[in-house]
Design a protein around this motif. Structure first.
Motif, PDB file in Angstrom:
ATOM      1  N   ASN A 144      -5.260   5.797   6.382  1.00 56.42           N
ATOM      2  CA  ASN A 144      -6.114   6.033   5.237  1.00 56.42           C
ATOM      3  C   ASN A 144      -5.544   7.059   4.277  1.00 56.42           C
ATOM      4  O   ASN A 144      -5.713   6.960   3.070  1.00 56.42           O
ATOM      5  CB  ASN A 144      -7.496   6.486   5.712  1.00 56.42           C
ATOM      6  CG  ASN A 144      -8.351   5.300   6.100  1.00 56.42           C
ATOM      7  OD1 ASN A 144      -8.552   4.402   5.309  1.00 56.42           O
ATOM      8  ND2 ASN A 144      -8.817   5.295   7.328  1.00 56.42           N
TER       9      ASN A 144
ATOM     10  N   ASN B 289       1.066   4.187  -2.947  1.00 55.75           N
ATOM     11  CA  ASN B 289       0.931   5.586  -2.588  1.00 55.75           C
ATOM     12  C   ASN B 289       2.108   6.440  -3.009  1.00 55.75           C
ATOM     13  O   ASN B 289       1.952   7.550  -3.489  1.00 55.75           O
ATOM     14  CB  ASN B 289       0.813   5.647  -1.076  1.00 55.75           C
ATOM     15  CG  ASN B 289      -0.421   6.369  -0.727  1.00 55.75           C
ATOM     16  OD1 ASN B 289      -1.451   6.089  -1.289  1.00 55.75           O
ATOM     17  ND2 ASN B 289      -0.290   7.322   0.157  1.00 55.75           N
TER      18      ASN B 289
ATOM     19  N   ASP C 193       0.829  -1.206   0.000  1.00 46.49           N
ATOM     20  CA  ASP C 193       0.000   0.000   0.000  1.00 46.49           C
ATOM     21  C   ASP C 193       0.857   1.246   0.000  1.00 46.49           C
ATOM     22  O   ASP C 193       0.578   2.215  -0.711  1.00 46.49           O
ATOM     23  CB  ASP C 193      -0.914  -0.002   1.244  1.00 46.49           C
ATOM     24  CG  ASP C 193      -2.026  -1.023   1.116  1.00 46.49           C
ATOM     25  OD1 ASP C 193      -2.543  -1.460   2.151  1.00 46.49           O
ATOM     26  OD2 ASP C 193      -2.384  -1.353  -0.028  1.00 46.49           O
TER      27      ASP C 193
ATOM     28  N   ALA D 230      -1.161   4.548   3.368  1.00 44.92           N
ATOM     29  CA  ALA D 230      -1.146   3.219   2.783  1.00 44.92           C
ATOM     30  C   ALA D 230      -2.468   2.838   2.142  1.00 44.92           C
ATOM     31  O   ALA D 230      -2.512   2.333   1.030  1.00 44.92           O
ATOM     32  CB  ALA D 230      -0.770   2.201   3.855  1.00 44.92           C
ATOM     33  N   ALA D 231      -3.572   3.080   2.838  1.00 37.69           N
ATOM     34  CA  ALA D 231      -4.848   2.649   2.277  1.00 37.69           C
ATOM     35  C   ALA D 231      -5.301   3.558   1.153  1.00 37.69           C
ATOM     36  O   ALA D 231      -6.263   3.252   0.458  1.00 37.69           O
ATOM     37  CB  ALA D 231      -5.908   2.604   3.368  1.00 37.69           C
ATOM     38  N   ASN D 232      -4.630   4.653   0.975  1.00 37.43           N
ATOM     39  CA  ASN D 232      -4.925   5.569  -0.118  1.00 37.43           C
ATOM     40  C   ASN D 232      -6.398   5.920  -0.221  1.00 37.43           C
ATOM     41  O   ASN D 232      -6.998   5.839  -1.282  1.00 37.43           O
ATOM     42  CB  ASN D 232      -4.444   4.974  -1.453  1.00 37.43           C
ATOM     43  CG  ASN D 232      -4.454   6.021  -2.539  1.00 37.43           C
ATOM     44  OD1 ASN D 232      -4.187   7.182  -2.289  1.00 37.43           O
ATOM     45  ND2 ASN D 232      -4.815   5.619  -3.737  1.00 37.43           N
TER      46      ASN D 232
END
Lengths: 406, 279, 297
Positions: free
Chosen positions: C260, A106, A102, C263-265
């Motif tokens: 959020n 990003n 993740d 990483a969780a975008n």
């Protein structure tokens, strides 16, 4: 006084408004299944072209990589395959290590990096969003020697177009403290059903993708759930995995994403059992920690990593030169041994310091890797081919992961 | 009644004073023990902060001395700190003068507005600025870099200067300035000869706190720095994770603590009131 | 008599005259730059962020879908984990603030009223210097101290006790440690302003030290304590690094926001989550206005 009351009333009204109302539902707008050239990955990649030919090296290359993939001697002076590259090409290497896929996705979104070592759960997302472009494999001479089994796979190619250069692959292992956890475990039950034996000292990888590890365990212990692919989970299967992980959470000491924290935790005895990578085991043992690792009998999740080029990169020549370098026999052998994975270049097996490295890591053993479930992005279109149900997509996994951690 | 020692009346009983002194000592011990651990760890042969220390070595100090990354990061932090402090000095004092010397509608709003960047959690400021830069400013050509870091820091450093100058202005009152103007001095002359000397030490106190805050700030910096800029906290963050570099970080931290006594002590000498400055 | 000075006034003098005659102009010039930065840049950025809370992210590609919806806010309010984490974060922040206040008050009182002027200066220096030690290094030092083989366990072992290990307790300890100077300084400044004569009068009226402190000092120092509380509360509310380092598996709202946003975008969800501490702090600030704490910062 009245102003604060007004604020409170407004806030309450707002909350009431949002809590009621019908559920808008999350549409899986990811599928391009109906329009034109869709793929069985369930989406249509943007129309981008690979680089035509190499130009002059631009002088620097910004890399996003897993810790341990781009070593320049600062971790261990003897471990360095970056300096030879810099000297040969003049491309100064700036590396940003990322703890999870993740984070990598990003970082690539910022457009400030040129090349990334993407695992399967990042690669398709990067392709779909247009953050990476197709790769012209003719510009990478060492690509010819890559194991055929790694070329043009669902996670590094779309519709016959290659999107990256395979780096290597490996499995996530179960690490344990040899003094505390004995006899040596051979099953993931050590962190699931039997986790209470080491309550408070169990660790797990801090990423939603870890749900797949629970699913792998359920494939063996609850076969009537019918899980065929740990990344293709329908409502019932997903709930079972989430419940298992919530149970596990009670025994978890801390989750890890920074591999040095895991090394420290095992060394200090704060963690005694949990998932790991081979490199972590190696470094911990080098630091006199009493640990060992095993691939449990239920199989495991793993990774097959691909080097990909950023669409917005301003250093594409250096990026291609880096990719060619890292899969060259010598460098690929070095990184595979340092990290503890199977190399992608067939010729590197002759160059490893440990002559049996390729054998130990099953570099050519497709039957072995059939048991390893490479990290893949879950999508609503079931990856195991089922069409009668919808599977949970990565957004659901992410939300569930936050709930699991509590 | 009560005997006088060093010119001040004894106003609390001996029991109370001893109790307070004990708490003070314990408090100071609490504050300094971890710092001692850091110092000792920088000499520890074990790389992972094990305790008790397994051996003694000055190896880390030698390697820290030669570490280029640390030096560059230090320089970047100093630059960012100076930039943020300069902006904070200008904006903070201007706002303080406005609030102290004038009555106007919305005076309280200004106070709250100035406090807001430091009152809201750093992560909120961080993602707000990062998002603003990505969506609104990058199309205009503003890129992540030292400039964005400085702007980010300036937003929460302003309040430190603001509070100090405001407190001082409230205490000195406007009568001296009025008198100066009555005697024929213009606005600028009054400022130079009357106002500025009065607030100078408040400016120094505020500037020092602003610099310290900017120097050690990590959360907002993570979101506004981008890939190319590495301030000292960012360098520390990325190196604490690497086993061979972590002890070097301890050395850097130890050096910072030892060096920082100097400016803090100086500011105490300069400031006429012994308060440590307003936060 | 003196001659009339017929020289033309210099431009600076003329400007000075204009400014002197037009206080509104002076005020505008003074406020323009700070307000520009704070309102346009800071509030503007906040507004843009909060607007994005009404959007959603495509789960697969990660691109933002610009369609207004209340989905994010709905899930914050209805999903249990967000409620739990929010309450937990408020709880941690409140506990840290309380402990800081209780510990800082006697220290500040000692410095302001008991210590000699020279030692006062030394004490202030001693308290300010650790602010320069990196926040991260301090947090990692605590991690080392609280680890299985760290100082804390080693010190408590002879008594048969064990340290708290990693978790919320450790997080509270570390946050208290980090923000203590931020509470001591405003309280000290406030107590310094307290005239000695008040305390003298109180003891002349027969009150013992405890009574004096309780009935005279605490109420008068209260605004200063609240001022310090603004810092400790907000710094603890949004912190996500210390809890990652010593918090074991705990999550606070800062972690959710950072997770959020990063990483969780899912920036819209992060923005919606960020609205929670913003709301809390705005309410807090509006509430403390009456106590006069804002004058005590």
């Amino acid at each position: 006084m009245t102003r604060t009351k007004l604020l409170a009333i407004t806030a309450a009204a707002l909350i009431a408004l949002t809590a009621c109302g019908d559920d808008g539902g999350d549409d899986a707008s990811a599928d391009g299944g109906d329009t034109g050239t869709s793929t069985d990955q369930g989406f249509t990649p943007p129309d981008l072209k690979a680089l035509d030919k190499l130009g002059e090296p631009e002088g620097e290359v910004n890399i996003v990589a897993w810790a341990g993939y781009v070593e320049d001697g600062s971790t261990d002076p003897a471990v360095d395959w970056v300096t030879p590259f810099e000297e040969e090409t003049g491309c100064q290497v700036n590396v940003k290590t990322a703890p999870t896929s993740d984070d990598m996705v990003n970082l690539m979104k910022t457009g400030q990096y040129d090349v990334v070592s993407a695992s399967g759960d990042a690669s398709l997302r990067l392709i779909a969003s247009g953050d990476v472009e197709p790769v012209n494999t003719d510009l990478v001479p060492n690509y010819a020697d890559v194991f055929e089994a790694l070329k043009m796979k669902p996670w590094n190619s779309v519709d016959g177009v290659a999107y990256g250069i395979p780096h290597g692959r490996g499995a996530n292992l179960l690490m344990y403290n040899t003094e505390v956890v004995s006899p040596a475990p051979d099953s993931w039950s050590a962190v699931f059903d039997d986790a209470s034996a080491n309550s408070g000292k169990v660790t797990a990888y801090d990423s939603p993708i870890y749900i797949a590890d629970a699913a792998v365990y359920l494939m063996a212990t609850q076969p009537d759930l019918g899980i065929e692919n740990p990344y293709a989970l329908d409502d019932e299967q997903f709930q079972a995995a989430v419940d298992l992980l919530k149970e596990q959470n009670a025994h978890i000491g801390e989750y890890w994403s920074d591999y040095t924290k895991e090394i420290q935790a095992f060394k200090n005895g704060d963690s005694v059992v949990g998932t790991t990578w081979q490199i972590i085991v190696n470094l911990a043992q080098a630091d006199k920690a009493k640990v060992d690792a095993v691939l449990p009998k239920e199989g495991a999740t793993g990774w097959s990593d691909t080097w990909m080029v950023a669409t917005k990169s301003e250093h594409k020549t250096c990026a291609y030169k880096w990719m060619d370098h890292i899969i060259s026999p010598t460098a690929n052998a070095q990184v595979a041994e340092w990290f503890g994975e199977a190399p992608s270049n067939s010729k590197s097996c002759a160059e490893t310091a440990d002559a049996k490295h390729c054998e130990t890591f099953h570099a050519d053993d497709e039957a072995y890797f059939d048991q390893v479930w490479y990290w893949t992005t879950p999508i609503s279109q079931c990856l195991d081919g089922r069409t009668d149900v919808q599977c949970k997509d990565y957004g659901d996994w992410t939300t569930a992961w936050q709930e699991i951690k509590g | 009644m009560g005997n006088e020692s060093e010119g001040r009346p004894v106003i609390l009983s001996r029991g109370a004073r001893t109790a307070l002194a004990a708490v003070m000592a314990l408090g100071l011990a609490f504050v300094y023990v971890p710092l001692l651990v850091v110092l000792i760890s920088s000499f520890n042969t074990d790389r992972t902060f094990g305790w008790p220390p397994s051996g003694f070595t000055v190896d880390w100090w030698q390697r820290a001395w030669h570490n280029e990354g640390a030096r560059e990061a230090l320089l970047t932090s100093v630059k960012a700190g100076l930039g943020a402090t300069a902006i904070a000095l200008v904006l903070g004092s201007m706002a303080a003068f406005a609030v102290a010397r004038y009555q106007f509608f919305g005076r309280e709003v200004v106070s709250i507005l100035v406090v807001l960047p430091i009152a809201l959690p750093g992560i909120v400021t961080g993602i707000a600025l990062s998002n603003a830069i990505t969506t609104s400013l990058e199309p205009l050509g503003v890129e992540f870099g030292l400039f964005t870091v400085i702007v980010g820091h300036a937003t929460f450093c302003v309040v430190l200067v603001f509070n100090n100058v405001l407190a001082r202005l409230r205490r000195t009152g406007g009568s001296l300035e009025e008198a100066s103007m009555d005697l024929g001095a213009g606005v600028f002359t009054t400022f130079r000869h009357v106002t500025f000397p009065a607030v100078r030490s408040a400016l120094v106190a505020g500037a020092l706190l602003a610099f310290a805050l900017s120097f050690d700030e990590i959360i907002v910096t993570t979101f506004t720095a981008g890939a190319s800029v590495q301030t000292l906290p960012l360098w520390i963050f990325s190196n604490l994770a690497r086993p061979n570099q972590a002890p070097i970080v301890n050395v850097v931290a130890a050096v910072l603590i030892l060096l920082s006594v100097v400016p803090v002590w100086l500011s105490q000498r300069i400031s006429s009131d012994t308060a440590g400055g307003r936060l | 008599m003196s001659q009339r000075d017929t020289r033309q006034p210099s431009p600076a003098r003329r400007l000075s005259g204009v400014l002197h005659r037009h206080p509104v102009l002076r005020l505008t010039l003074l406020l323009a730059a700070p307000m520009l930065v704070l309102v346009v840049i800071y509030l503007g950025a906040l507004a843009v962020l909060l607007v994005s809370a009404f959007w959603t992210t495509d789960d697969f590609t990660g691109e933002i879908v610009h369609e207004a919806t209340f989905d994010n806010f709905r899930s914050i309010v209805t999903t249990e984990v967000y409620r739990t984490v929010t309450l937990r974060s408020i709880g941690v922040a409140a506990v840290v603030t309380l402990i800081c206040a209780v510990v800082a008050f006697p220290m500040a009182l000692f410095m302001a009223k008991v210590a000699s002027p020279r030692s006062r200066r030394v004490l202030v220096v001693l308290l300010l210097t650790p602010l320069w030690a990196s926040y991260l290094v301090k947090a990692y030092a605590w991690r080392a101290m609280l680890a299985g083989e760290g100082v804390v366990n080693w010190a408590l072992a002879p008594f048969g006790l064990a340290g708290p290990g990693f978790g919320l307790t450790a997080t509270v300890i570390v946050l208290t440690y980090l923000w203590l100077p931020f509470m001591v300084l405003p309280v000290y400044a406030g107590l310094e302003r307290l005239p000695d004569t008040m305390l003298e009068a109180s003891s002349d009226l027969g009150a013992k030290a405890g009574r004096t402190i309780r009935s005279v000092v605490v109420p008068l120092a209260f605004p200063a304590v609240v001022a310090g509380a603004i810092f400790t509360f907000s710094l603890s509310l949004g912190d996500y690094i210390a809890v990652q380092i010593v918090g074991g598996k705990s999550q606070l709202i800062g972690n959710l926001i950072q997770g959020n946003a990063g990483a969780a975008n899912n920036l819209p969800l992060a923005a919606a989550l960020a609205a929670v501490p913003i709301l809390i702090m705005v309410v807090f600030l509006l509430g403390v206005r009456r106590t006069g704490a804002l004058d005590n910062l």
